[in-house]
Every structure is written in C-alpha cells, then in structure tokens.
Design a protein around this motif. Structure first.
Motif, PDB file in Angstrom:
ATOM      1  N   SER A 110       2.516  39.248  34.223  1.00 25.13           N
ATOM      2  CA  SER A 110       3.338  40.465  34.149  1.00 25.13           C
ATOM      3  C   SER A 110       4.788  40.131  33.829  1.00 25.13           C
ATOM      4  CB  SER A 110       3.260  41.229  35.469  1.00 25.13           C
ATOM      5  OG  SER A 110       1.929  41.597  35.764  1.00 25.13           O
ATOM      6  N   MET A 111       5.320  39.099  34.477  1.00 22.07           N
ATOM      7  CA  MET A 111       6.706  38.713  34.221  1.00 22.07           C
ATOM      8  C   MET A 111       6.902  38.254  32.772  1.00 22.07           C
ATOM      9  SD  MET A 111       8.565  39.291  36.853  1.00 22.07           S
ATOM     10  CE  MET A 111       7.512  40.706  37.183  1.00 22.07           C
ATOM     11  N   ASN A 112       5.906  37.585  32.213  1.00 22.51           N
ATOM     12  CA  ASN A 112       6.001  37.177  30.812  1.00 22.51           C
ATOM     13  C   ASN A 112       5.983  38.386  29.882  1.00 22.51           C
ATOM     14  OD1 ASN A 112       6.183  34.237  30.235  1.00 22.51           O
ATOM     15  ND2 ASN A 112       4.434  34.139  31.619  1.00 22.51           N
ATOM     16  N   ILE A 113       5.182  39.392  30.231  1.00 22.18           N
ATOM     17  CA  ILE A 113       5.163  40.635  29.439  1.00 22.18           C
ATOM     18  C   ILE A 113       6.523  41.318  29.514  1.00 22.18           C
ATOM     19  CG2 ILE A 113       4.180  42.949  29.288  1.00 22.18           C
ATOM     20  CD1 ILE A 113       1.516  41.738  30.222  1.00 22.18           C
ATOM     21  N   PHE A 114       7.091  41.365  30.730  1.00 24.13           N
ATOM     22  CA  PHE A 114       8.408  41.982  30.899  1.00 24.13           C
ATOM     23  C   PHE A 114       9.458  41.243  30.069  1.00 24.13           C
ATOM     24  CE2 PHE A 114       7.099  43.512  35.399  1.00 24.13           C
ATOM     25  CZ  PHE A 114       6.416  44.562  34.842  1.00 24.13           C
ATOM     26  N   GLU A 115       9.378  39.901  30.073  1.00 22.39           N
ATOM     27  CA  GLU A 115      10.351  39.123  29.302  1.00 22.39           C
ATOM     28  C   GLU A 115      10.183  39.360  27.800  1.00 22.39           C
ATOM     29  OE1 GLU A 115      11.523  35.375  32.175  1.00 22.39           O
ATOM     30  OE2 GLU A 115      10.558  35.005  30.238  1.00 22.39           O
ATOM     31  N   PHE A 116       8.933  39.452  27.341  1.00 21.28           N
ATOM     32  CA  PHE A 116       8.693  39.751  25.925  1.00 21.28           C
ATOM     33  C   PHE A 116       9.327  41.089  25.552  1.00 21.28           C
ATOM     34  CE2 PHE A 116       6.094  42.249  22.988  1.00 21.28           C
ATOM     35  CZ  PHE A 116       6.298  41.531  21.811  1.00 21.28           C
ATOM     36  N   LEU A 117       9.136  42.085  26.406  1.00 20.49           N
ATOM     37  CA  LEU A 117       9.706  43.404  26.137  1.00 20.49           C
ATOM     38  C   LEU A 117      11.237  43.358  26.182  1.00 20.49           C
ATOM     39  CD1 LEU A 117       7.202  45.625  28.147  1.00 20.49           C
ATOM     40  CD2 LEU A 117       7.414  45.456  25.665  1.00 20.49           C
ATOM     41  N   ALA A 118      11.784  42.535  27.071  1.00 15.62           N
ATOM     42  CA  ALA A 118      13.240  42.384  27.130  1.00 15.62           C
ATOM     43  C   ALA A 118      13.773  41.822  25.812  1.00 15.62           C
ATOM     44  CB  ALA A 118      13.634  41.475  28.292  1.00 15.62           C
ATOM     45  N   ILE A 119      13.067  40.836  25.253  1.00 23.31           N
ATOM     46  CA  ILE A 119      13.452  40.272  23.955  1.00 23.31           C
ATOM     47  C   ILE A 119      13.308  41.340  22.862  1.00 23.31           C
ATOM     48  CG2 ILE A 119      12.836  38.578  22.190  1.00 23.31           C
ATOM     49  CD1 ILE A 119      14.305  37.363  24.526  1.00 23.31           C
ATOM     50  N   ALA A 120      12.230  42.111  22.925  1.00 24.28           N
ATOM     51  CA  ALA A 120      12.014  43.182  21.940  1.00 24.28           C
ATOM     52  C   ALA A 120      13.150  44.195  21.979  1.00 24.28           C
ATOM     53  CB  ALA A 120      10.674  43.868  22.201  1.00 24.28           C
ATOM     54  N   VAL A 121      13.606  44.536  23.187  1.00 18.68           N
ATOM     55  CA  VAL A 121      14.730  45.467  23.330  1.00 18.68           C
ATOM     56  C   VAL A 121      16.001  44.852  22.752  1.00 18.68           C
ATOM     57  CG1 VAL A 121      16.239  46.623  24.989  1.00 18.68           C
ATOM     58  CG2 VAL A 121      13.762  46.672  25.314  1.00 18.68           C
ATOM     59  N   LEU A 122      16.230  43.575  23.042  1.00 12.71           N
ATOM     60  CA  LEU A 122      17.411  42.883  22.498  1.00 12.71           C
ATOM     61  C   LEU A 122      17.432  42.947  20.975  1.00 12.71           C
ATOM     62  CD1 LEU A 122      17.632  39.657  24.711  1.00 12.71           C
ATOM     63  CD2 LEU A 122      19.411  41.372  24.447  1.00 12.71           C
ATOM     64  N   VAL A 123      16.318  42.605  20.354  1.00 17.85           N
ATOM     65  CA  VAL A 123      16.228  42.602  18.894  1.00 17.85           C
ATOM     66  C   VAL A 123      16.424  44.012  18.339  1.00 17.85           C
ATOM     67  CG1 VAL A 123      14.684  42.199  16.931  1.00 17.85           C
ATOM     68  CG2 VAL A 123      14.762  40.563  18.820  1.00 17.85           C
ATOM     69  N   SER A 124      15.767  44.985  18.957  1.00 21.63           N
ATOM     70  CA  SER A 124      15.863  46.370  18.476  1.00 21.63           C
ATOM     71  C   SER A 124      17.278  46.913  18.604  1.00 21.63           C
ATOM     72  CB  SER A 124      14.889  47.262  19.260  1.00 21.63           C
ATOM     73  OG  SER A 124      13.559  46.833  19.092  1.00 21.63           O
ATOM     74  N   CYS A 125      17.931  46.640  19.731  1.00 18.90           N
ATOM     75  CA  CYS A 125      19.296  47.143  19.943  1.00 18.90           C
ATOM     76  C   CYS A 125      20.274  46.510  18.957  1.00 18.90           C
ATOM     77  CB  CYS A 125      19.742  46.885  21.383  1.00 18.90           C
ATOM     78  SG  CYS A 125      18.914  47.932  22.601  1.00 18.90           S
ATOM     79  N   VAL A 126      20.111  45.225  18.704  1.00 17.28           N
ATOM     80  CA  VAL A 126      20.970  44.562  17.714  1.00 17.28           C
ATOM     81  C   VAL A 126      20.748  45.185  16.335  1.00 17.28           C
ATOM     82  CG1 VAL A 126      21.381  42.398  16.476  1.00 17.28           C
ATOM     83  CG2 VAL A 126      21.173  42.388  18.963  1.00 17.28           C
ATOM     84  N   ALA A 127      19.478  45.443  15.998  1.00 11.17           N
ATOM     85  CA  ALA A 127      19.166  46.068  14.705  1.00 11.17           C
ATOM     86  C   ALA A 127      19.797  47.453  14.602  1.00 11.17           C
ATOM     87  CB  ALA A 127      17.653  46.161  14.523  1.00 11.17           C
ATOM     88  N   PHE A 128      19.735  48.227  15.683  1.00  6.85           N
ATOM     89  CA  PHE A 128      20.331  49.561  15.670  1.00  6.85           C
ATOM     90  C   PHE A 128      21.857  49.499  15.568  1.00  6.85           C
ATOM     91  CE2 PHE A 128      16.387  51.358  17.886  1.00  6.85           C
ATOM     92  CZ  PHE A 128      15.910  51.914  16.710  1.00  6.85           C
ATOM     93  N   LEU A 129      22.477  48.519  16.230  1.00  6.90           N
ATOM     94  CA  LEU A 129      23.921  48.341  16.109  1.00  6.90           C
ATOM     95  C   LEU A 129      24.316  48.012  14.667  1.00  6.90           C
ATOM     96  CD1 LEU A 129      24.746  46.344  19.378  1.00  6.90           C
ATOM     97  CD2 LEU A 129      25.607  48.612  18.791  1.00  6.90           C
ATOM     98  N   ILE A 130      23.508  47.190  14.026  1.00  5.85           N
ATOM     99  CA  ILE A 130      23.785  46.836  12.628  1.00  5.85           C
ATOM    100  C   ILE A 130      23.631  48.067  11.726  1.00  5.85           C
ATOM    101  CG2 ILE A 130      22.913  45.500  10.654  1.00  5.85           C
ATOM    102  CD1 ILE A 130      22.205  43.275  12.671  1.00  5.85           C
ATOM    103  N   ARG A 131      22.586  48.860  11.963  1.00  3.01           N
ATOM    104  CA  ARG A 131      22.366  50.070  11.158  1.00  3.01           C
ATOM    105  C   ARG A 131      23.536  51.042  11.288  1.00  3.01           C
ATOM    106  NH1 ARG A 131      17.602  52.187   9.563  1.00  3.01           N
ATOM    107  NH2 ARG A 131      17.929  54.146  10.681  1.00  3.01           N
ATOM    108  N   ARG A 132      24.078  51.147  12.492  1.00  2.00           N
ATOM    109  CA  ARG A 132      25.156  52.109  12.725  1.00  2.00           C
ATOM    110  C   ARG A 132      26.517  51.597  12.256  1.00  2.00           C
ATOM    111  NH1 ARG A 132      24.644  56.482  15.999  1.00  2.00           N
ATOM    112  NH2 ARG A 132      22.558  56.873  16.835  1.00  2.00           N
ATOM    113  N   ASN A 133      26.795  50.322  12.474  1.00  2.00           N
ATOM    114  CA  ASN A 133      28.159  49.826  12.298  1.00  2.00           C
ATOM    115  C   ASN A 133      28.369  48.920  11.092  1.00  2.00           C
ATOM    116  OD1 ASN A 133      29.307  50.856  14.984  1.00  2.00           O
ATOM    117  ND2 ASN A 133      27.532  49.685  15.662  1.00  2.00           N
TER     118      ASN A 133
END
Length: 444
Positions: A110-133
């Motif tokens: 479960s903790m590994n799944i949570f960490e994978f999702l944390a990385i997914a959020v990091l990547v997605s948020c960076v991508a959204f910041l790039i799209r906006r700015n």
C-alpha cells in the motif's frame, strides 16, 4: 510519555474542523440566496450522471492529455487520503503507523502504491504549471484570469507538490531510522520511490532524522488540514461540489429553453385557464428574468461555486471566438463574486442585496449577454455540467421584459413573432410562398 503532541494535534484538528464548518455554513447560505427550485425527478438518471461525469470524469476526456494528468491527481487525491486516516489516528493516540502490524506485507504494498501516486501527482502538477506559465495555453490567459484566479491555480499546484515531497521525505527518513533499529520505527518491505532520496539523509544522526521525519509528518497533516480549509475559498471547491452539481444537472434535451412560470400563469389567467399558483393573488408581483443573484435559482449559484475556471466553455463559445466580450467562464465567476460580496455584507451586518449594486450592470454587461447565440456549446463543454446559458437567458429576459432594453432589431423581431408567428414581417398565410416559387422555377 508526553501527551503534548496529541493535545497539539487535537487542537489543530479541532480548529480546522471549526473553520471548515463555519465556511461550509457560509457557502450554503450564499447558495440559497437564489430562488427555490426542485430537481428531484429521474433519480436513476441523476445518479448515473453523477457517477459518470463527477466520479468517472467522463467529459474531461474530450482533451486526452490534460484529462489523463487530471485523472492521476484525482485518483491520488482519493487513495492517498486513505493514509490520512492513519495520520489522524496516530496523531490522536500517539502511535506510529498503527495499521502496519495488522496489515503485514499488504501495508508495504500500500505504501508503495501511495508513493507511486505521489510521484504521479508531482509530474502532473509540474506539467500543469508548465501549461499555465510557460506554454501559456490560451484559455488560461483570458482577461478574467488575471490576478487572483491565476495565482489561485498556481498556489494549489505548488502546495500539492510540496505535500507530496513531504510524504516522500517522511518515508525516506522513517525507513533509515527503522533500519538502525530506532524504537517505534518499523522496517517495511522496500519503499521504492522514497529509496531514491534516502542517500540525502544517510549521513545524519538519529536525532536529526527524527526531527526531519516528525517535521515532515506534521507538515503533511497540517498541510492537508490547511488545504481543506483553503479549498473552501478557492475555485478548487469543485472537488466536492462537482458531485451535487452533476446530480442536479439539467436533464432536459439540449437546446430546450424553459418557459417563464410568471408569463405562463398570466397567459392562462387571460384565457381563463387554471394557473400553477394558488387562487390567492401574490403579495408581490414577481420579477421577469433576473437582475441579481436572488433572482437566479440556487442551482445557478451552486453552478457558480462549482466552476473550475478551466475555460473550456469560453474556448468553445463562438461569440468569444469571434472577438465578442462574452465569456461563459466570466459569467460564472461574476455570479460567484456577487454572491461572495452579498454574503460578506450580510455577515458584517451590512445591506446585503440592498447595497445599490446588482449582478446585471455592475458585474455583467448587456453587451456580454446580447452576444450569446444560445448554442449550448458552453454547457456541452463543461466537465461538471455547469449551465452558464441558463443565467444568460434569465438576465436577457430581465433586460427585454423589465427594462425594454433590447436592441431595436430584436424588438422588431419580437413584434413580428408576436403578430406574424415568425421573425419576418409577412402574413403566416404567405409563409410557404417561397416553396411555390421554387416549384414554379423547377417546372419552367
């Protein structure tokens, strides 16, 4: 063992809960500044709509790339918050990873799944910041997105990145302490993603690692609670309001425009037919259309608070695409801003709706609403079934029926429709003369 950490946690949790309760009460009051409306028909269809559109993100996938990135954040928001339950129990009881002994190897997975999702959020948020700015996607650069709306979107993305980094830091230092046999810390079966940052902390003392791990733990849980409070002030309120908003969607066929009950009743009275209202005449004559938020329905106001400010409605609006001032997103933002202004005035003991301002005129101009072609593109494009067209029509009806303020060309059209049953000024009996003319041309 000191109970100060538990007391501190309970205090923080109680304060956050109280602020959220007060804010939710405030938002509920503001939403119900709108007129009453009943939308409880077709419950099966409503549940299906909510599950597909709000939970299933159905309409997001008209744009695949942002939809996929948004889905990663959405899934992470739901699943990672399961870990928050453990944080809360640990905070109250003073325990550490209370579920680990009960779940065994499943806990590590479960903790590994949570960490994978944390990385997914990091990547997605960076991508959204790039799209906006950096890429500056056009729908994010419209005039209504200047100032706070743009800052709000960036703040949320940055906060999410920081919170995910806190999880990874906490896990990395936690496992180093566990490998050293420090009391309370449990060695899990290999946390994959946080292991990549463990070298940053390996040379530190146990005391330093405990401080960093506890700081990351507190930062994450306090950050989550602060985030929950912040959402109630932000466009990200759609995270929660998307569900009731889609449940109360307009289920009528696209393009069907509601009749005005006030007009229907008057016509029925003139014809001697039964009306929907009671036999007693109303104490006050109802307003035709809408001038302010109290003339709109509570569903309209909830739509405004559910707006994600994504701009898909404006990007599809033909009036906006041809340079007109109309932006369906701005219409929704204006309704929300007006509701906020009235709500704050009421809380301060001010005049509320009687402040000399109104939604029409002070926020939304006639030029904007007159540009609407009633094509429903904005309604179709919205990921959470918001209906800007309903608000535009109600404002336009007020201008036409209360102010007689529609353009001269429109008035001529209205008169022709009233007398000739068509926009053109000729007898209904002559309506199909053009067909006869075409037929004669074909037989020549």
């Amino acid at each position: 063992m000191s109970i100060l950490p538990q007391l501190a946690f309970l205090l923080v949790f109680a304060v956050a809960g109280y602020i959220i309760y007060k804010r939710v009460s405030y938002l509920k009051r503001n939403i119900f500044l709108g007129k009453g409306e009943t939308r409880n028909d077709q419950p099966e269809k409503r549940w299906k709509t909510m599950l597909l559109v709000a939970l299933g993100q159905q309409k997001m996938f008209k744009r695949i790339i942002p939809a996929f990135l948004h889905l990663l954040i959405y899934v992470a928001f739901i699943i990672i918050n399961l870990e928050v339950l453990e944080f809360i129990i640990d905070g109250i009881t003073g325990s550490h990873r209370i579920f680990a002994p009960f779940l065994g190897a499943v806990y590590g997975v479960s903790m590994n799944i949570f960490e994978f999702l944390a990385i997914a959020v990091l990547v997605s948020c960076v991508a959204f910041l790039i799209r906006r700015n950096v890429m500056k996607v056009e729908r994010f650069t419209k005039p209504e997105m200047k100032g706070w709306p743009a800052l709000d979107a960036n703040l949320i993305l940055i906060i999410e990145i920081i919170l995910m980094m806190a999880i990874l830091t906490m896990n990395a230092t936690d496992q180093i302490l566990a490998s050293r046999g420090v009391e309370k810390y449990l060695l899990l079966d290999g946390l994959f993603f946080s292991s990549f940052i463990q070298p940053l902390f390996v040379g530190m003392s146990d005391a330093t690692l405990i401080f960093i791990e506890r700081f990351a733990w507190w930062f994450h849980i306090v950050g989550i609670l602060a985030f929950a409070v912040y959402i109630t002030y932000s466009k990200h309120l759609h995270i929660f309001l998307a569900f009731p908003n889609t449940w109360y969607s307009n289920l009528k066929p696209k393009g069907e425009i509601n009749n005005m009950p006030e007009v229907t009743n008057e016509v029925n009275m003139m014809l001697g037919m039964a009306t929907e209202s009671s036999a007693e005449p109303p104490a006050e004559i109802g307003r035709f259309g809408a001038k302010d938020i109290n003339d709109l329905t509570w569903v309209n106001v909830m739509n405004a608070y559910s707006c994600t400010e994504c701009g898909r409605c404006t990007a599809e609006c033909p009036a906006n695409l041809t340079g007109k001032k109309l932006s369906p997103r701005k219409i929704m933002m204006d309704v929300r801003d007006r509701a906020e202004e009235v709500g704050k005035s009421l809380d301060a003991g001010g005049p509320g709706l009687e402040d000399g301002k109104s939604l029409l005129g002070d926020y939304i101009t006639k030029e904007e609403i007159n540009a609407c072609t009633t094509c429903n593109a904005c309604v179709e494009a919205c990921p959470v079934n918001i209906d800007p067209l309903s608000i535009i029509l109600q404002l336009r009806r007020y201008v036409a029926m209360e102010e007689s303020g529609t353009p001269a060309q429109w008035n001529a059209m209205f008169q022709n429709m009233e007398t000739s049953f068509s926009p053109w000024k000729f007898s209904p009996a002559d309506r199909f003369n053009w067909a006869d003319q075409v037929k004669n041309e074909e037989t020549k």
